[in-house]
Design a protein around this motif. Structure first.
Motif: not given
Length: 161
Positions: A18, A23, A27-28, A30, A32-33, A41, A155, A159
């Motif tokens: 990150f 950041d 992301q967490k 939202r 996204l992680v 998640d 998602a 990655t």
């Protein structure tokens, strides 16, 4: 660049890169992680420190940190039930997943239709990946069309690329 050791509720340990702590948190929040192995998640940061390769064996403290952690509220998983994959196995799985992503075409929700079209000779065969419902996958198998489910959340594509 901030490199964090992360872990999901299932005990899978992985690395996340990150731009900053903010950041990571953004992301967490939202969603996204996600765990690249199971798509969970609910991600927690693990204790981590820079690693210096000073000897052939990892110190006992580092080995202790590699053990799975069960957190309160982890969907009924107790510490004795939590099983983490060895880091080498996780790395091999991620390498395989990256190879699959790099060498297949993502057809998304059209997976079942594209697989049938190839099976019936309507289009040229090619390596594809996408999403299918459990019912669609079962129907494909009954029709003699080989399918292989992968626990690869959408998602995780970023990655793996």
């Amino acid at each position: 660049m901030k490199v964090l050791d992360l872990q999901c509720r299932q005990g899978h340990v992985f690395e996340g890169w990150f731009g900053s702590e903010d950041d990571f948190q953004g992301q967490k929040q939202r969603g996204l992680v996600q765990c690249p192995l199971c798509g969970d998640d609910h991600i927690e940061k693990r204790l981590s420190a820079p690693r210096l390769n000073l000897g052939a064996r990892a110190p006992a403290a580092v080995a202790a940190l590699a053990q799975p952690i069960a957190t309160e509220g982890s969907q009924g998983v107790t510490p004795s039930e939590t099983v983490a994959l060895p880091p080498a196995l996780q790395a091999a799985w991620l390498a395989l997943a990256r190879k699959v992503v790099a060498n297949t075409e993502d057809v998304g929700e059209r997976f079942a239709q594209e697989a049938r079209r190839m099976h019936h000779g309507e289009v040229q065969e090619r390596a594809i990946r996408g999403q299918a419902t459990p019912d669609e996958a079962e129907q494909l198998l009954e029709e003699g069309i080989a399918v292989m489910p992968l626990p690869l959340p959408a998602a995780a594509k970023e990655t793996l690329q």
